[in-house]
Design an enzyme around this catalytic site. Structure first.
Site, PDB file in Angstrom:
ATOM      1  N   HIS A 108      -7.169  -5.466   2.613  1.00 28.87           N
ATOM      2  CA  HIS A 108      -6.407  -5.235   2.830  1.00 28.87           C
ATOM      3  C   HIS A 108      -5.312  -6.306   4.413  1.00 28.87           C
ATOM      4  CE1 HIS A 108      -7.129  -0.831   1.773  1.00 28.87           C
ATOM      5  NE2 HIS A 108      -7.983  -1.338   1.758  1.00 28.87           N
ATOM      6  N   HIS A 111     -10.013  -5.524  -2.991  1.00 29.71           N
ATOM      7  CA  HIS A 111      -8.958  -5.988  -2.419  1.00 29.71           C
ATOM      8  C   HIS A 111      -8.956  -6.247  -0.755  1.00 29.71           C
ATOM      9  CE1 HIS A 111      -9.523  -0.965  -2.244  1.00 29.71           C
ATOM     10  NE2 HIS A 111      -8.625  -0.969  -0.906  1.00 29.71           N
ATOM     11  N   ASP A 149       1.143  -1.451   0.082  1.00 29.63           N
ATOM     12  CA  ASP A 149      -0.105   0.043   0.369  1.00 29.63           C
ATOM     13  C   ASP A 149       1.169   1.327  -0.121  1.00 29.63           C
ATOM     14  OD1 ASP A 149      -1.998   2.320   1.118  1.00 29.63           O
ATOM     15  OD2 ASP A 149      -3.041   0.680   1.104  1.00 29.63           O
ATOM     16  N   GLN A 198     -14.706   3.159   1.154  1.00 27.51           N
ATOM     17  CA  GLN A 198     -13.675   2.305  -0.273  1.00 27.51           C
ATOM     18  C   GLN A 198     -13.417   3.283  -1.354  1.00 27.51           C
ATOM     19  OE1 GLN A 198     -16.053  -0.794  -2.355  1.00 27.51           O
ATOM     20  NE2 GLN A 198     -14.426  -1.246  -3.613  1.00 27.51           N
ATOM     21  N   VAL A 252     -11.428   2.515  -3.780  1.00 29.62           N
ATOM     22  CA  VAL A 252     -11.075   2.244  -4.552  1.00 29.62           C
ATOM     23  C   VAL A 252     -11.895   0.942  -5.107  1.00 29.62           C
ATOM     24  CG1 VAL A 252      -9.565   1.174  -6.694  1.00 29.62           C
ATOM     25  CG2 VAL A 252      -8.571   2.928  -5.250  1.00 29.62           C
TER      26      VAL A 252
END
Length: 106
Positions: free
Chosen positions: A102, A100, A32, A94, A96
Site C-alpha cells: 500500500h 501487495h 485502492d 491481510q 487478500v
C-alpha cells in the site's frame, strides 16, 4: 500447493476491472477501491505470492523492483512524502492473500 486465483490475479488478467495507474512486466499498480488516504495505491506483483512468509530468494529482484517503484509512483501523484504498508497474514490485517504494498499519501 496451488493457490486459488486471487482477486488481484483476476485484475492482472483483466477478468475484473480496476483503475490501473501503472503496469510493467513485473507488477501492476491500481487505486485502492476503499482508500484510507487521498492517494492510496496498491503495488501488486504479477507473480502470485500469498504472504511475505512465502517469499523465496528468487523473489528478491521482484520485491526490489516494487520498492524502487514506490518513490516514482509517489512523485507521479504529486506527493512529497508517503507511507507504505504490507500486511502479512490474517492476524497482520491481510485481506487478500497475494502480496501487495500500500502506498498512502495526503
Amino acid at each position: 500447493m496451488t493457490l486459488e486465483k486471487s482477486i488481484f490475479s483476476k485484475i492482472i488478467d483483466r477478468e475484473l476491472p480496476a483503475d490501473i495507474i501503472y503496469e510493467d512486466e513485473k507488477c501492476i499498480v491500481i487505486r485502492d477501491i476503499n482508500p484510507k488516504a487521498r492517494i492510496h495505491l496498491l503495488i501488486i506483483p504479477k507473480k502470485q505470492i500469498a504472504t511475505l512468509f512465502d517469499l523465496s530468494p528468487e523473489d528478491k529482484d521482484l520485491m526490489g523492483h516494487m520498492m524502487l517503484l514506490l518513490p516514482q509512483l509517489a512523485e507521479s501523484q504529486g506527493l512529497d512524502g508517503f507511507q507504505t504498508r504490507i500486511h502479512t497474514g490474517e492476524s497482520g490485517g491481510q485481506e487478500v492473500f497475494h502480496i501487495h504494498i500500500h502506498l498512502l499519501g495526503k
